[in-house]
Enzyme design. Structure first.
Site, PDB file in Angstrom:
ATOM      1  N   SER A 173       0.847  -1.205   0.000  1.00 11.80           N
ATOM      2  CA  SER A 173       0.000   0.000   0.000  1.00 11.80           C
ATOM      3  C   SER A 173       0.875   1.245   0.000  1.00 11.80           C
ATOM      4  O   SER A 173       0.395   2.343  -0.264  1.00 11.80           O
ATOM      5  CB  SER A 173      -0.940  -0.001   1.207  1.00 11.80           C
ATOM      6  OG  SER A 173      -0.231  -0.269   2.404  1.00 11.80           O
TER       7      SER A 173
ATOM      8  N   ASP B 291       5.247  -7.301   2.437  1.00 14.50           N
ATOM      9  CA  ASP B 291       4.468  -7.719   1.268  1.00 14.50           C
ATOM     10  C   ASP B 291       5.366  -8.100   0.107  1.00 14.50           C
ATOM     11  O   ASP B 291       6.326  -7.386  -0.221  1.00 14.50           O
ATOM     12  CB  ASP B 291       3.600  -6.543   0.793  1.00 14.50           C
ATOM     13  CG  ASP B 291       2.149  -6.722   1.146  1.00 14.50           C
ATOM     14  OD1 ASP B 291       1.708  -7.854   1.397  1.00 14.50           O
ATOM     15  OD2 ASP B 291       1.445  -5.694   1.161  1.00 14.50           O
TER      16      ASP B 291
ATOM     17  N   GLU C 119      -9.241  -9.977   3.150  1.00  8.71           N
ATOM     18  CA  GLU C 119      -9.610  -8.572   2.913  1.00  8.71           C
ATOM     19  C   GLU C 119     -10.984  -8.488   2.252  1.00  8.71           C
ATOM     20  O   GLU C 119     -11.239  -9.167   1.249  1.00  8.71           O
ATOM     21  CB  GLU C 119      -8.552  -7.896   2.024  1.00  8.71           C
ATOM     22  CG  GLU C 119      -8.887  -6.448   1.701  1.00  8.71           C
ATOM     23  CD  GLU C 119      -7.707  -5.624   1.193  1.00  8.71           C
ATOM     24  OE1 GLU C 119      -6.560  -6.127   1.182  1.00  8.71           O
ATOM     25  OE2 GLU C 119      -7.953  -4.462   0.814  1.00  8.71           O
TER      26      GLU C 119
HETATM   27  O1  KIV Z   1      -0.525  -3.426   1.495  1.00  5.67           O
HETATM   28  C1  KIV Z   1      -1.257  -3.396   2.489  1.00  5.67           C
HETATM   29  O2  KIV Z   1      -1.289  -2.424   3.254  1.00  5.67           O
HETATM   30  C2  KIV Z   1      -2.117  -4.537   2.730  1.00  5.67           C
HETATM   31  C3  KIV Z   1      -3.241  -4.345   3.700  1.00  5.67           C
HETATM   32  C4  KIV Z   1      -4.346  -3.619   3.038  1.00  5.67           C
HETATM   33  C5  KIV Z   1      -3.691  -5.628   4.281  1.00  5.67           C
HETATM   34  O3  KIV Z   1      -1.951  -5.570   2.145  1.00  5.67           O
END
Ligand code: KIV
Length: 263
Positions: free
Chosen positions: A45, A83, A180
């Site tokens: 994000s 991520d 999500e």
């Molecule tokens: O990238 C992110 O912040 C996420 C959240 C929305 C779970 O994957």
């Protein structure tokens, strides 16, 4: 106190909830771990909230590794989950290479968006000492395939396949599941179908942990926030450390999410 995967599993087993929040730099990592946040998610994000892009699709492994290293330097005991960005898990070999970069930058585990097709990748990562969280439901990297950010699992077939995927990925070695934008009835069934902790964002209070994007819960995001967001800065009317502590307490006491944050 240092948070481990074992501690998250104990939370699940003992019916205690845990808090998860995104951070992308050392300053927020320090504030969040001081506020008691159990898991810091270095989310892709960051492409939207830090880099000002339209989606998470342009984020690269190198950028994720840079922000993971920044978070690692500020962290004081939270578990760091990083991520895996768009296409970095397109093949198991690519995933191993990307996960290696994120773990060496300071992550304690990686998060992969996808579905049942990730089984082989999850096994390979686990065999190589990389713990994995699988992100199911609305997976923002697939925004173009989904034609927008939509609640997933509303129809029976989609819900059944999500539950099957969660089971298969747990069997393959996934340590956590993140859901999500999933209707809470589907979440409740999925939570009962797996033994690992489940983290939710817009997936209801049945999850063992809750996550939000830190800019959203501090009211810093432009435009109308999604339904599942609560602005803890506005609620506390105080400073950032107070808002972070309020979020942590609300998650752990079960006051967040409330009905109005669910689908
Ligand atoms: O990238 C992110 O912040 C996420 C959240 C929305 C779970 O994957």
């Amino acid at each position: 106190m240092t948070v481990t995967l074992r501690k998250l599993q104990q939370c699940r087993n003992e019916g205690r909830r845990f808090s998860v929040l995104t951070a992308y730099d050392a300053c927020f990592a320090r504030l969040e771990s001081a506020a008691g946040i159990d898991v810091i998610l270095v989310g892709d994000s960051l492409g939207m909230v830090v880099q000002g892009k339209d989606s998470t699709v342009p984020v690269t492994v190198e950028e994720m590794a840079y922000h993971t290293a920044c978070v690692h330097r500020g962290n004081q005991g939270s578990l760091i989950m990083a991520d895996m960005p768009f296409l970095s898990a397109a093949t198991p070999e690519r995933a191993l290479d990307a996960a290696g970069q994120l773990m060496q930058a300071g992550a304690n585990l990686v998060k992969l968006e996808g579905a049942g097709w990730l089984e082989e990748t999850v096994s390979l990562l686990k065999r190589n000492g990389v713990p994995v969280c699988v992100h199911l439901g609305l997976t923002p990297q697939a925004v173009n395939a989904f034609s927008g950010y939509r609640v997933q699992g509303r129809d029976q077939e989609q819900a059944e396949s999500m539950i099957r995927d969660a089971r298969a990925l747990e069997q393959a070695g996934a340590d956590l599941v993140l859901l999500e934008c999933v209707p809470r009835e589907v979440t409740a069934r999925l939570v009962d179908s797996v033994g690992v902790p489940v983290i939710g964002i817009g997936a209801g209070p049945e999850c063992h942990g809750q996550v939000l994007v830190v800019h959203d819960m501090l009211g810093l995001t432009d435009g109308k926030p999604p339904r599942f967001v609560k602005d803890f800065m506005a609620e506390t009317g105080a400073d950032v450390p107070t808002a972070l502590r309020a979020y942590d307490e609300a998650v752990k006491s079960g006051h967040f999410p409330a009905d109005e944050h669910c689908f």
